[in-house]
Scaffold this motif. Structure first.
Motif, mmCIF file in Angstrom:
data_model
loop_
_atom_site.group_PDB
_atom_site.id
_atom_site.type_symbol
_atom_site.label_atom_id
_atom_site.label_comp_id
_atom_site.label_asym_id
_atom_site.label_seq_id
_atom_site.Cartn_x
_atom_site.Cartn_y
_atom_site.Cartn_z
ATOM 1 N N GLU A 23 0.807 -1.235 0.203
ATOM 2 C CA GLU A 23 0.059 0.107 -0.066
ATOM 3 C C GLU A 23 0.919 1.094 0.117
ATOM 4 O OE1 GLU A 23 -2.277 0.005 3.551
ATOM 5 O OE2 GLU A 23 -3.614 1.354 2.913
ATOM 6 N N THR A 24 1.850 1.222 0.740
ATOM 7 C CA THR A 24 2.822 2.291 1.072
ATOM 8 C C THR A 24 3.452 2.853 -0.353
ATOM 9 O OG1 THR A 24 3.268 1.896 3.168
ATOM 10 C CG2 THR A 24 4.786 3.047 2.110
ATOM 11 N N ALA A 25 3.996 1.580 -1.083
ATOM 12 C CA ALA A 25 4.676 1.857 -2.360
ATOM 13 C C ALA A 25 3.667 2.446 -3.395
ATOM 14 C CB ALA A 25 5.037 0.533 -3.036
ATOM 15 N N GLU A 26 2.373 2.020 -3.283
ATOM 16 C CA GLU A 26 1.512 2.709 -4.481
ATOM 17 C C GLU A 26 1.086 3.954 -4.065
ATOM 18 O OE1 GLU A 26 0.263 0.929 -7.254
ATOM 19 O OE2 GLU A 26 1.960 -0.120 -6.438
ATOM 20 N N LEU A 27 1.072 4.381 -2.906
ATOM 21 C CA LEU A 27 0.637 5.681 -2.357
ATOM 22 C C LEU A 27 1.907 6.816 -2.791
ATOM 23 C CD1 LEU A 27 -0.980 5.162 1.165
ATOM 24 C CD2 LEU A 27 -2.007 5.967 -0.600
ATOM 25 N N ILE A 28 3.258 6.145 -2.347
ATOM 26 C CA ILE A 28 4.337 7.211 -2.654
ATOM 27 C C ILE A 28 4.145 7.444 -4.189
ATOM 28 C CG2 ILE A 28 6.896 7.178 -2.486
ATOM 29 C CD1 ILE A 28 6.617 5.875 0.087
ATOM 30 N N LYS A 29 4.257 6.045 -4.858
ATOM 31 C CA LYS A 29 4.209 6.542 -6.426
ATOM 32 C C LYS A 29 3.309 7.258 -6.800
ATOM 33 C CE LYS A 29 4.676 1.859 -7.444
ATOM 34 N NZ LYS A 29 4.714 0.971 -8.065
ATOM 35 N N GLU A 30 2.104 7.567 -6.329
ATOM 36 C CA GLU A 30 1.136 8.232 -6.631
ATOM 37 C C GLU A 30 1.200 9.728 -6.245
ATOM 38 O OE1 GLU A 30 -3.453 8.330 -5.775
ATOM 39 O OE2 GLU A 30 -2.757 6.347 -6.203
ATOM 40 N N GLU A 31 1.807 9.804 -5.045
ATOM 41 C CA GLU A 31 2.029 11.373 -4.383
ATOM 42 C C GLU A 31 3.102 12.035 -5.202
ATOM 43 O OE1 GLU A 31 2.581 10.865 -0.391
ATOM 44 O OE2 GLU A 31 4.615 11.364 -0.216
ATOM 45 N N LEU A 32 4.045 11.061 -5.935
ATOM 46 C CA LEU A 32 5.329 11.672 -6.388
ATOM 47 C C LEU A 32 5.017 11.865 -7.803
ATOM 48 C CD1 LEU A 32 8.313 9.902 -4.792
ATOM 49 C CD2 LEU A 32 7.636 12.126 -4.275
ATOM 50 N N LYS A 33 4.040 11.252 -8.272
ATOM 51 C CA LYS A 33 3.582 10.903 -9.704
ATOM 52 C C LYS A 33 4.817 10.460 -10.400
ATOM 53 C CE LYS A 33 0.322 14.567 -10.049
ATOM 54 N NZ LYS A 33 0.042 15.086 -8.640
#
Lengths: 179, 669
Positions: B145-155
Motif C-alpha cells: 500500500e505504501t509503495a502505491e501511495l508514494i508513487k502516486e504522490e510523487l507522480k
C-alpha cells in the motif's frame, strides 16, 4: 505482357501481452544496442521499447517508439479489455509531449524504433525468450507504388496547393529571367 | 570512468537529515567486489561490536551488486546488511525485483543509513536529487500500500519502492522489507529500518550504466541466454522436478505439492504427515492456485518466472514467490486457500514468511502444553485459522503476548521460561529455519547449516547434487557436460558416491571431500551475493549458466577489473572471512556453529566434530572457528588480526582464543 504485382517486406513484431513476464529485458538490450559505441552502456530510459506496466492491475504492454508527435492528443480515452483498464497511451507509439517515454533523457530528442537494422531480428525479440515478442517478416502485395517523391517536389506540391501551379510557374520563370 | 559500478555511494544521516554523495575507492571494488563484499567491509570498519542492532550507530546498508544494471541476465539483487536484532550478528538479507538496477541508473551503488529520524520519513532518490520526506501519513500502512501511495504522490509510476509495513515500524525481530514482488525478509532487517524511522526508500534513475569491453560482455550475456534456453527444454534427469530446472523452486507454477506436504513438517516444525497428498486435496489446491494466480512474473532482466501475481476474492492483489506459498499452510495444519490469504496480510504487514508462521505455531504449542495460558490469549478466536490471524495482528502491533512473540521463538522462549526453551527447537543461531526434519545426518548439509553465515538453511546448497544417483551409468551421464566444476576431482567424487555401502552417507563423501564441496558451493553463493546475481541462475541449481569459469570474464569485461579464477576465488574468500570476522568479534564461536538439535534423528557426534575441525582448518580458521593470523594475512586482512589481538580474541604469537565476548546478551526493546 501481364503486369507483375509488386511486393514488399513487412517487418512485424508480434506482441503477446499475456506472455509478458514484465522483466524488461527488451529495454535493457535495446538501450545497449543503440548505445555508442554499441553495447558500451545501457539505460532503459533510452530504450525504444518500453513495457508499460502496472503489476497490481496486471497491466503489461510492451510498446515500440513510433513517430514523433508535436502535440499531445486533445483528450484521453480509456479502454477496458478483459476487465482491465488501459490508458489509450498504453498502446500509442508516439514520442509526444504528454509523457517521458521515447525521449533521450539528456536532450529530450525523440527516439524511434529502427527494428535493429542489420541484425537478423530485432534484439528485443531475441532477448524475449518468454516469447511475448516474436518477429515475422511477410511479403505483402502493394499497389503499384508511386515514384518516390523528392524532397523539393514535396515542398513544391505544398506551394502548388496554396498558390496554384500557374502562379508557381510564373514565379519560376520570372526568377530565372532575373538570374 | 567506472564500469558496471557507478563509483558513488549515498550516505544518509537520519538523525541530522544530512545527505552526502561520496565517491568510492575503486581498490575496494577489486578486493571486495561489491554487494555483500563491500557491505561487509563497511560494517567491519564502522560498526564495532559494542554497537547494538537498535543503536543509532548501527548502519543499514542497501547495496546493488557489482553487475546489477548491466545486461547480465538475472543480475538484479539488492543486498541489505546490518546487525540483526534477533541473532545479534551480521545479517545480509537480499531481494530481487527492480530496485537495485534502478539505484544504479540513478547513479549510486550503495545507500548507507546511520542515525535515527525523530519522525517517520522516507527517502526519495531521483537521479541527482535526493531528499528525506515526511512519512507521517504512511504510518501503519501496509508495505505494498505504501509503495502505491508514494508513487502516486510523487507522480512517478516508474519509481521502485522498498518499504516496511507495521511489523517493521514496531521493530518485530522478523520484519521484512518488501519491494512489490520481492522481499528481503530474513534476520529482522525490517526492524532496523523501522527503528531508524525509515518507512521506505524510493528510487528512480535515468542514467547510463557503462560496460568496459562491450562486445566481449555481450557475447558472454548471449551465451548465458542460450544456456537458459537449452536448459528450459532439458530438465536434469534423476532429480526431483524442483531441482531439475533453473531459477528459484517454481512454487508459483507447480501444483504437485506431494513432496513438500509429505516431507516437510507441519505445525511448529513437528509433524510429518505421510499420505497427506490425496487426489481430492490436489484438485482443491490446484483450483485455489489457478483462480488466485493472474500471471507468472519475473524480476528485472530475467526470463525465469519465479513469482506470481495473486488476487484472492475480497483481498487486495499481492505478489509472491517461492515457498511462502506453503509456510502458513503448514504451520496452521490448514489448506492452500488459507495460506495464500493470510500471506496477503502478512506481506502488507511485512513479516518474514519463514519465521512468522513458525512463531505463531510455537505460541499455540506453548498454549496447548500449558506453558502459556488463557490469560495470554484473551480474546483469541477458537477456530484454527482465526487464531493465526489473531496472533499475526497482535505480533505486528506488539500487543499483549504479541509483544513477546515479536522477538521470535528464541527470545520469546527465554522470556516466557517455564520450559518454553525446548519449543524453540528449529533455530540456527536464534533464527527460525525451514520446517525440515530428516533421519540420517548428511555431512555436507551439517557443515552448511553449522557454519553458513547466511544463517538460513534454504538456498545455501547448490551446484553439487543433493543425493547420489542410483546407477553408475546415470552418474556418468550427469558428469558428461558438468562444466561448472572448479576442478575435475568433483566429478570423481560424484561418480563414486553410492546410495548404499561403503561409499554412502554419512562417511562418503569423505570429510575432506565434504570440505571441498561445501567450500565450492559457499563460494558460488558469496560471488553471487557480491555481484547481485540471483542464486537461481548460479549458485543454487545444478548446471547453471553462471559459474567459476565464466564469472571472471564477466567481471573483467563488465567492470574492467583484471580478474581470473584464482583472483576471484581469493576475493570471495576475503569477504567471506570478513563476514566471519564481524561475527567472531560479536562473540560467535564454535558453540554457535550447529544445526537445530533435532534436524536429524541419526547423529554422529565424532564425525561431526571431525567435520568441523577439518572444515575450520580448510577455511583457515582455528579450532574455535576464528580466522587465524596467517590466513588473515594471506587475504590482506591484517587489519582484522590487529583488531582481534587488541580485543584479545587472538593472542599475539599464537592463534588460541583467550577471552570471549558474549553473543548471549538480551537485547533491549
Amino acid at each position: 505482357m501481364k503486369d507483375e504485382k509488386k511486393t514488399k517486406i513487412i517487418k512485424t513484431i508480434k506482441i503477446d501481452v499475456d506472455k509478458c513476464n514484465g522483466c524488461r529485458a527488451c529495454e535493457v538490450i535495446c538501450s545497449a544496442f543503440h548505445a555508442a559505441p554499441k553495447y558500451s552502456s545501457n539505460n532503459p530510459a533510452r530504450s525504444r521499447i518500453r513495457v508499460i506496466h502496472d503489476p497490481l492491475k496486471d497491466v503489461y504492454v510492451p510498446i515500440y517508439a513510433g513517430e514523433y508527435a508535436v502535440a499531445e492528443c486533445a483528450g484521453r480515452d480509456k479502454y477496458t479489455i478483459d476487465g482491465k483498464e488501459y490508458d489509450e497511451c498504453a498502446f500509442c507509439r508516439a514520442s509526444c509531449p504528454s509523457r517521458d517515454l521515447f525521449k533521450e533523457p539528456d536532450s529530450d530528442l525523440p527516439l524511434k524504433c529502427d527494428m535493429c537494422e542489420d541484425e537478423e531480428e530485432p534484439l528485443c525479440v531475441k532477448w524475449c525468450i518468454t516469447d511475448a515478442l516474436t518477429y515475422e517478416e511477410r511479403e505483402e502485395e502493394v499497389e503499384e507504388e508511386e515514384e518516390e517523391q523528392e524532397e523539393m517536389e514535396i515542398g513544391l506540391e505544398a506551394l502548388a496547393d496554396k498558390y496554384g501551379l500557374d502562379k508557381i510557374m510564373d514565379t519560376v520563370a520570372r526568377m530565372s529571367m532575373k538570374g | 570512468m567506472r564500469y558496471a559500478e557507478t563509483g558513488f555511494n549515498l550516505e544518509i544521516d537520519l538523525t541530522r537529515g544530512n545527505i552526502e554523495r561520496v565517491a568510492t575507492d575503486p581498490r575496494d571494488t577489486e578486493l571486495y567486489l561489491g554487494g555483500l563484499g563491500t557491505n561487509a567491509k563497511i560494517l567491519w570498519d564502522r560498526v564495532p561490536p559494542e554497537i547494538e542492532s537498535f543503536s543509532p550507530d548501527n548502519l543499514l546498508i542497501f547495496a546493488a551488486g557489482l553487475l546489477c544494471g548491466t545486461p547480465a541476465t538475472g543480475c538484479n539483487r539488492t543486498i541489505v546488511s546490518t546487525i540483526s536484532p534477533q541473532t545479534l550478528l551480521m545479517v545480509y538479507s537480499m531481494m530481487g525485483g527492480f530496485w537495485a538496477p534502478e539505484l544504479k541508473y540513478a547513479g549510486y551503488d550503495t545507500v548507507i543509513f546511520r542515525g535515527k529520524s525523530p519522525t517517520l520519513v522516507y527517502l526519495w532518490i531521483n537521479n541527482d536529487k535526493v531528499e528525506i520526506r515526511d512519512a507521517a501519513h504512511l504510518q501503519g500502512k501496509g508495505a505494498i500500500e505504501t509503495a502505491e501511495l508514494i508513487k502516486e504522490e510523487l507522480k512517478e509510476p516508474k519509481a521502485q519502492v522498498a518499504a516496511i509495513g507495521l511489523a517493521g515500524e514496531n521493530r518485530v525481530y522478523y520484519a521484512s522489507i518488501e519491494q512489490g514482488r520481492s522481499s528481503a525478509s530474513r534476520g529482522g532487517i525490517g526492524a532496523v529500518m523501522g527503528d531508524k524511522g525509515l518507512k521506505a526508500i524510493v528510487v528512480r534513475g535515468t542514467k547510463d550504466v557503462n560496460i568496459a569491453r562491450p562486445a566481449e560482455y555481450l557475447e558472454l550475456c548471449n551465451e548465458v541466454l542460450e544456456h537458459i534456453k537449452a536448459r528450459d527444454g532439458n530438465p536434469i534427469p534423476g532429480v526431483m522436478p524442483i531441482l531439475a530446472g533453473l531459477g528459484s523452486p517454481q512454487e508459483m507454477a507447480v501444483h504437485d505439492e506431494k513432496w513438500h506436504t509429505e516431507n516437510f513438517m507441519w505445525g511448529n516444525s513437528r509433524t510429518r504427515i505421510r499420505d497427506f497428498w490425496t487426489e481430492e486435496i490436489a484438485k482443491a489446491w490446484m483450483e485455489t492456485l489457478e483462480s488466485a494466480r493472474t500471471r507468472l512474473i519475473s524480476c528485472y532482466n530475467c526470463p525465469m518466472k519465479c513469482g506470481a501475481t495473486l488476487s484472492l476474492p475480497g483481498l487486495p492483489t499481492y505478489m509472491m514467490k517461492c515457498f511462502s506459498k506453503l509456510t502458513y499452510t503448514l504451520a496452521a495444519y490448514s489448506d492452500l486457500d488459507f495460506g495464500l490469504k493470510i500471506a496477503q496480510r502478512a506481506t502488507e504487514y511485512g513479516v518474514d514468511g519463514y519465521s512468522a508462521p513458525q512463531v505463531m505455531a510455537f505460541a499455540l504449542e506453548l498454549y496447548e502444553n500449558g506453558i502459556l495460558t488463557d490469560k495470554d490469549f484473551e480474546g483469541m478466536p477458537s477456530d484454527n485459522e482465526g487464531r493465526f490471524y489473531w496472533l499475526l495482528d497482535r505480533i505486528v502491533r506488539r500487543e499483549g503476548i504479541g509483544d513477546v512473540l515479536a522477538n521470535g521463538t528464541y527470545w520469546a522462549a527465554q522470556e516466557i521460561g517455564n520450559g518454553a526453551e525446548s519449543y524453540a527447537h528449529n533455530n540456527i543461531k536464534k533464527h527460525e529455519q525451514l520446517p525440515l526434519k530428516l533421519s540420517m545426518l548428511n555431512p555436507m548439509y551439517f557443515l552448511m547449516y553449522a557454519t553458513g553465515e547466511k544463517i538460513n538453511i534454504t538456498q545455501i546448497e547448490g551446484n553439487f547434487p543433493q543425493a547420489p544417483f542410483p546407477t553408475r551409468e546415470e552418474r556418468e551421464e550427469f558428469v558428461k557436460d558438468w562444466i561448472q566444476v572448479p576442478d575435475e576431482k568433483f566429478k570423481q567424487y560424484f561418480l563414486d558416491w553410492e546410495l548404499r555401502g561403503e561409499n554412502s552417507i554419512p562417511y562418503y563423501p569423505t570429510v575432506e571431500m565434504c570440505c571441498e564441496i561445501v567450500d565450492w558451493q559457499e563460494m558460488m553463493h558469496y560471488i553471487d551475493d557480491a555481484l547481485g546475481m540471483c542464486a537461481g541462475l548460479s549458485s543454487f541449481p545444478l548446471k547453471p549458466p553462471y559459474h567459476i569459469h565464466n564469472y571472471p570474464k564477466f567481471i573483467s569485461s563488465g567492470a574492467g577489473i583484471d580478474m581470473d579464477e584464482a583472483k576471484l576465488t581469493q576475493a570471495a574468500k576475503r569477504y567471506r572471512t570478513l563476514v566471519r570476522a564481524i561475527n567472531i568479534r560479536r562473540g560467535m564461536r564454535r558453540k554457535d556453529d550447529k544445526p537445530p538439535e533435532d534436524h536429524w534423528k541419526k547423529r554422529f557426534p565424532e564425525l561431526e566434530a571431525e567435520l568441523l575441525d577439518k572444515y575450520y582448518k580448510f577455511k583457515g580458521w582455528n579450532n574455535q572457528g576464528i580466522p587465524t593470523r596467517e590466513s588473515l594475512h594471506d587475504l590482506g586482512l591484517d587489519y582484522v588480526s590487529k583488531d582481534f589481538i587488541q580485543r584479545g580474541i587472538l593472542t599475539d604469537g599464537e592463534d588460541t582464543p583467550s577471552k570471549e565476548t558474549s553473543a548471549e546478551k538480551k537485547n533491549e526493546v
